[in-house]
Write a protein that holds these residues in place. Structure first.
Motif, PDB file in Angstrom:
ATOM      1  N   PRO A  57       0.751  -1.380   0.128  1.00  0.00           N
ATOM      2  CA  PRO A  57      -0.055   0.115  -0.092  1.00  0.00           C
ATOM      3  C   PRO A  57       0.743   1.338  -0.140  1.00  0.00           C
ATOM      4  O   PRO A  57       0.425   2.231  -0.640  1.00  0.00           O
ATOM      5  N   TRP A  58       2.161   1.037   0.679  1.00  0.00           N
ATOM      6  CA  TRP A  58       2.516   2.450   0.823  1.00  0.00           C
ATOM      7  C   TRP A  58       3.601   2.860  -0.458  1.00  0.00           C
ATOM      8  O   TRP A  58       3.757   3.927  -0.660  1.00  0.00           O
ATOM      9  N   GLU A  59       3.461   1.746  -1.449  1.00  0.00           N
ATOM     10  CA  GLU A  59       4.235   2.450  -2.590  1.00  0.00           C
ATOM     11  C   GLU A  59       3.160   3.242  -3.632  1.00  0.00           C
ATOM     12  O   GLU A  59       3.961   3.645  -4.542  1.00  0.00           O
ATOM     13  N   LYS A  60       2.037   3.454  -3.345  1.00  0.00           N
ATOM     14  CA  LYS A  60       1.180   4.152  -4.059  1.00  0.00           C
ATOM     15  C   LYS A  60       1.528   5.747  -3.781  1.00  0.00           C
ATOM     16  O   LYS A  60       1.119   6.437  -4.319  1.00  0.00           O
ATOM     17  N   SER A  61       2.329   5.765  -2.507  1.00  0.00           N
ATOM     18  CA  SER A  61       2.367   7.130  -1.997  1.00  0.00           C
ATOM     19  C   SER A  61       3.345   7.829  -2.576  1.00  0.00           C
ATOM     20  O   SER A  61       4.132   7.520  -3.042  1.00  0.00           O
ATOM     21  N   LEU A  62       3.291   9.370  -2.627  1.00  0.00           N
ATOM     22  CA  LEU A  62       4.425  10.162  -3.278  1.00  0.00           C
ATOM     23  C   LEU A  62       5.544  10.217  -2.147  1.00  0.00           C
ATOM     24  O   LEU A  62       6.554  10.510  -2.425  1.00  0.00           O
ATOM     25  N   GLY A  63       5.208  10.236  -0.889  1.00  0.00           N
ATOM     26  CA  GLY A  63       6.347  10.374   0.083  1.00  0.00           C
ATOM     27  C   GLY A  63       6.961   9.107   0.310  1.00  0.00           C
ATOM     28  O   GLY A  63       6.696   8.105  -0.382  1.00  0.00           O
TER      29      GLY A  63
ATOM     30  N   ARG B 148     -14.143  10.183   7.690  1.00  0.00           N
ATOM     31  CA  ARG B 148     -14.677   9.716   6.340  1.00  0.00           C
ATOM     32  C   ARG B 148     -13.901   9.812   5.294  1.00  0.00           C
ATOM     33  O   ARG B 148     -13.853   8.862   4.399  1.00  0.00           O
ATOM     34  N   LYS B 149     -12.962  10.685   5.270  1.00  0.00           N
ATOM     35  CA  LYS B 149     -12.187  10.983   3.813  1.00  0.00           C
ATOM     36  C   LYS B 149     -10.621  10.925   4.046  1.00  0.00           C
ATOM     37  O   LYS B 149      -9.850  11.381   3.465  1.00  0.00           O
ATOM     38  N   MET B 150     -10.352  10.451   5.115  1.00  0.00           N
ATOM     39  CA  MET B 150      -8.670  10.570   5.362  1.00  0.00           C
ATOM     40  C   MET B 150      -8.089   9.556   4.541  1.00  0.00           C
ATOM     41  O   MET B 150      -8.449   8.515   4.032  1.00  0.00           O
ATOM     42  N   THR B 151      -6.959  10.313   3.600  1.00  0.00           N
ATOM     43  CA  THR B 151      -6.249   9.501   3.000  1.00  0.00           C
ATOM     44  C   THR B 151      -4.660   9.722   3.099  1.00  0.00           C
ATOM     45  O   THR B 151      -4.290  10.665   3.704  1.00  0.00           O
ATOM     46  N   VAL B 152      -3.830   8.763   2.831  1.00  0.00           N
ATOM     47  CA  VAL B 152      -2.465   9.038   3.021  1.00  0.00           C
ATOM     48  C   VAL B 152      -1.872  10.426   2.333  1.00  0.00           C
ATOM     49  O   VAL B 152      -1.265  11.099   2.888  1.00  0.00           O
TER      50      VAL B 152
ATOM     51  N   ASN C 256      -2.121  -1.966  10.321  1.00  0.00           N
ATOM     52  CA  ASN C 256      -3.027  -2.827   9.269  1.00  0.00           C
ATOM     53  C   ASN C 256      -4.573  -2.204   9.368  1.00  0.00           C
ATOM     54  O   ASN C 256      -5.453  -2.976   9.101  1.00  0.00           O
ATOM     55  N   HIS C 257      -4.722  -0.921   9.575  1.00  0.00           N
ATOM     56  CA  HIS C 257      -6.144  -0.306   9.351  1.00  0.00           C
ATOM     57  C   HIS C 257      -6.045   0.360   8.138  1.00  0.00           C
ATOM     58  O   HIS C 257      -5.308   1.112   7.591  1.00  0.00           O
ATOM     59  N   GLU C 258      -7.168   0.198   7.402  1.00  0.00           N
ATOM     60  CA  GLU C 258      -7.413   0.693   6.126  1.00  0.00           C
ATOM     61  C   GLU C 258      -7.847   2.362   6.156  1.00  0.00           C
ATOM     62  O   GLU C 258      -8.525   2.587   7.355  1.00  0.00           O
ATOM     63  N   CYS C 259      -7.346   3.135   5.632  1.00  0.00           N
ATOM     64  CA  CYS C 259      -7.610   4.412   5.553  1.00  0.00           C
ATOM     65  C   CYS C 259      -9.058   4.664   5.309  1.00  0.00           C
ATOM     66  O   CYS C 259      -9.894   4.169   4.360  1.00  0.00           O
TER      67      CYS C 259
ATOM     68  N   GLU D 112      -9.782   5.756   1.548  1.00  0.00           N
ATOM     69  CA  GLU D 112      -9.049   5.424   0.300  1.00  0.00           C
ATOM     70  C   GLU D 112      -8.898   3.669   0.541  1.00  0.00           C
ATOM     71  O   GLU D 112      -8.064   3.356   1.425  1.00  0.00           O
ATOM     72  N   LYS D 113      -9.673   2.925   0.033  1.00  0.00           N
ATOM     73  CA  LYS D 113      -9.569   1.653  -0.020  1.00  0.00           C
ATOM     74  C   LYS D 113      -8.014   1.092  -0.426  1.00  0.00           C
ATOM     75  O   LYS D 113      -7.738   1.593  -1.406  1.00  0.00           O
TER      76      LYS D 113
END
Length: 461
Positions: A21-27, A51-55, A95-98, A101-102
């Motif tokens: 999942p972290w490889e999708k991130s810009l940071g 409701r809307k938290m994303t990385v 291990n919690h989903e944002c 952002e699924k």
């Protein structure tokens, strides 16, 4: 059980052939870190979004504030900071989903998914000096080594260099004296209350170095000495209200109380916007007794007698009415549009709410069991002494350093932004006659209950 399975699937994404999942991130993903100690792992800015938290949402927010790290916790919480502990925990513990952002991981309970974000914007280093705010020219304290814990001595040191250096070390103050850069917190020995004429510091660097003065700048980072907050360890035996008329600065007072005491405040209402800004007690049931006090705008005997004591916050009704009208029309940080002020909506609002401003104070004076009356204007004018009195009323012991930390970050995120669109004098002569009558009534009631009357500035002259 299904929830647990979903979490485990998230942690194992990389092993199933897909990208972690972290490889999708810009940071740059740093790892999973524990956040279950007495103090927060990342001590800077904080906000939530159920409701809307994303990385990327969290990363952008921390990068914009010039922080190095962004950490996500429990699927909906975002923390920023410039320092991390040396040891991380196992990746599988985050291990919690944002929430917004699924397939992305946002930490877990007491666990942070941490990213390095200082490289996200190429101009981040240039931003630091622009966001360093000039606080003034001040006399040096007697013991520089004690007052200024960190220093950088180099030729041609600039505001940009000094602010960046101190920001990295999470100091809120960057201090320049000739070629010398110091980092510090406001302290009783260096409290930034007695500024000198700026021309005193306007000498060439060598002359300034020999003088007893320095230039002080506010860095972009938050003073971290008063950012840790938690729920009360034991249920409060005294149920305390923070009562005010709407628009009287209740949210700002909650910000001050939380940072001064280190405990969350609660609310009779639930406001998702305030929860997202870090008021974690907003989501707690108002009768849980896990918060240091509870916000309420209610009046009436039954509602008042539910509380054992109360801080009664009073603000100039002219200011309160404008602030509440802005909030109703444009939210906590916006301004009502010209059309709102020019419509029938504004006079109807004044006619309805002005009497409520009066009856709210009168009811609390009549039915409140134990009161501390605080005037918003006095809190603004004399923050530390007034806040010290409020904290003592709440039966919490607080250090002078912590109160100075609150003073250094007194605004929080609660000033309205943008341009005021309305006429600065929206009150007609008829409105003034109505409001002034209520001011006189409340002033007399305060005196009858052995309190100081209303500040003279309440009545326009």
């Amino acid at each position: 059980m299904a929830e647990q399975g979903r979490c485990c699937d998230l942690a194992a994404l990389g092993e199933q052939g897909g990208a972690p999942p972290w490889e999708k991130s810009l940071g740059t993903y740093i790892g999973c870190f524990s956040d279950d100690g007495h103090e927060r792992t990342l001590k800077g800015a904080v906000f939530y979004d159920l409701r809307k938290m994303t990385v990327s949402h969290c990363q952008d927010a921390c990068a914009e504030r010039s922080y190095v790290y962004a950490g996500l916790e429990a699927g909906a919480e975002c923390y920023c900071g410039n320092r991390l502990p040396a040891m991380s925990v196992g990746l599988e513990e985050c291990n919690h989903e944002c929430k917004g952002e699924k397939g992305s991981v946002c930490g877990a309970v007491d666990r942070l998914s941490v990213y390095r974000v200082d490289e996200l914007q190429p101009g981040s280093r240039k931003r630091e000096w622009r966001t360093a705010t000039y606080r003034g020219c001040f006399r040096l304290p007697e013991n520089i080594t004690h007052a200024f814990p960190s220093s950088l001595i180099q030729a041609n040191v600039t505001v940009e260099t000094c602010s960046g250096f101190c920001s990295q070390k999470e100091f809120p103050l960057a201090i320049l004296r000739g070629w010398e850069c110091y980092c510090a917190y406001p302290t009783p020995q260096f409290n930034l209350r007695d500024a000198m004429d700026s021309s005193v510091c306007g000498q060439d660097p060598e002359a300034q170095r020999l003088a007893e003065y320095c230039e002080v700048y506010q860095t972009p980072v938050q003073d971290t000495r008063c950012t840790d907050r938690r729920f009360l360890p034991n249920k409060s035996k005294v149920f305390v209200a923070l009562s005010s008329f709407p628009g009287a600065g209740n949210t700002w007072a909650r910000h001050l109380i939380e940072h001064a005491t280190g405990f969350y405040t609660g609310s009779y209402y639930f406001d998702g916007t305030l929860y997202n800004k870090g008021f974690k007690g907003e989501k707690d049931h108002w009768r849980s007794r896990r918060t240091i006090c509870v916000k309420t705008h209610e009046s009436g005997r039954r509602e008042i007698e539910m509380f054992d004591s109360a801080i009664l916050l009073i603000r100039n009704p002219y200011r309160s009415l404008v602030a509440e009208f802005n909030r109703k029309c444009a939210g906590h940080l916006g301004y009502a549009a010209d059309r709102n002020w020019k419509s029938k909506e504004w006079p109807d609002f004044v006619n309805s709410y002005a009497s409520w401003w009066s009856s709210h104070v009168l009811d609390w004076l009549k039915y409140g069991k134990r009161l501390l009356v605080v005037h918003y204007e006095e809190l603004r004018r004399s923050l530390v002494p007034t806040l010290r009195e409020m904290v003592a009323f709440l039966n919490v012991s607080v250090s002078e350093e912590r109160l100075l930390c609150v003073e250094n970050n007194k605004e929080g995120s609660f000033r309205r932004r943008g341009r005021r669109s309305h006429d600065p004098e929206p009150f007609t002569p008829e409105m003034k006659d109505l409001i002034n009558g209520y001011i006189q009534t409340v002033d007399q009631a305060l005196r009858d209950h052995n309190w100081t009357g209303l500040p003279r500035e309440y009545v326009p002259r």
